[in-house]
Design an enzyme around this catalytic site. Sequence first.
Site: not given
Length: 251
Positions: A86, A112, A202, A206
């Site tokens: 987790d 991933n 997000y 990234k």
Amino acid sequence: MATFRTFLYEQMFGRMILPTSSLEGRTVVISGANRGLGLQAAIHITRLNPTRLILAVRDIKAGETASEKILAETAYQGVLEVVPLDLAKFDSVKEFGKWCQGQERIDVVLLNAGMATNAWSTTEDGWETTLQVNGLATGLLALLLLPKVAASPTIKGSLVKPHITVVGSEAHILCAFKEKSEQGSILASLNNEKVSNMGDRYNVTKTLSLFMARRISQLPLAADRDVVVSCVNPGLNESAFSKGDFTGFIP
């Protein structure tokens, strides 16, 4: 320099050559392997015949369901294991890293697991959740697994190098990253709800993933041991991020 036109082209039409080299004798770890990109990657990798495939997942039941799907689609004959991980809990990341250190070998790691959401929330560790899951915990996990990947013996006659791969996104070129202009620590700004732009979170995480992979690849333990550390752009895909409120097509 990437442009928005390049971004659209790569998202819609970019294609990668599927790897075909045998992974016989190797152990592969995939985080977030119970659905989406992680599950599809696991299905493909089993066809390359690794000796062991480890599905690192937050939900063990979902991981076991994914395991059954993989076996049904591929008739994989190797060892397929489901292990808890987790990323929203640093203790879980450390425990998984410790577990991996006790294994005979780890050759390929596909990081991933991730999430996307516009909603602000924090983990029990006190960090904004997307920042921790996509950035901090993923980086910690890469660093914890690097020594084991680097130490795993080479396999005679094989040209396949050890890999640590982070799933990134070309959405990083859309990142505004206004938090970096705030006074003080960038991480502190990203962890401050008052100055954070969650609509850009997000993209920011990234971007951090890309920086992280670049830096880890330069560490002597990676560079001197010929460990390939990369950050890949999967392109436009249909997904459902864990614990996020985005379900649909994700860049």
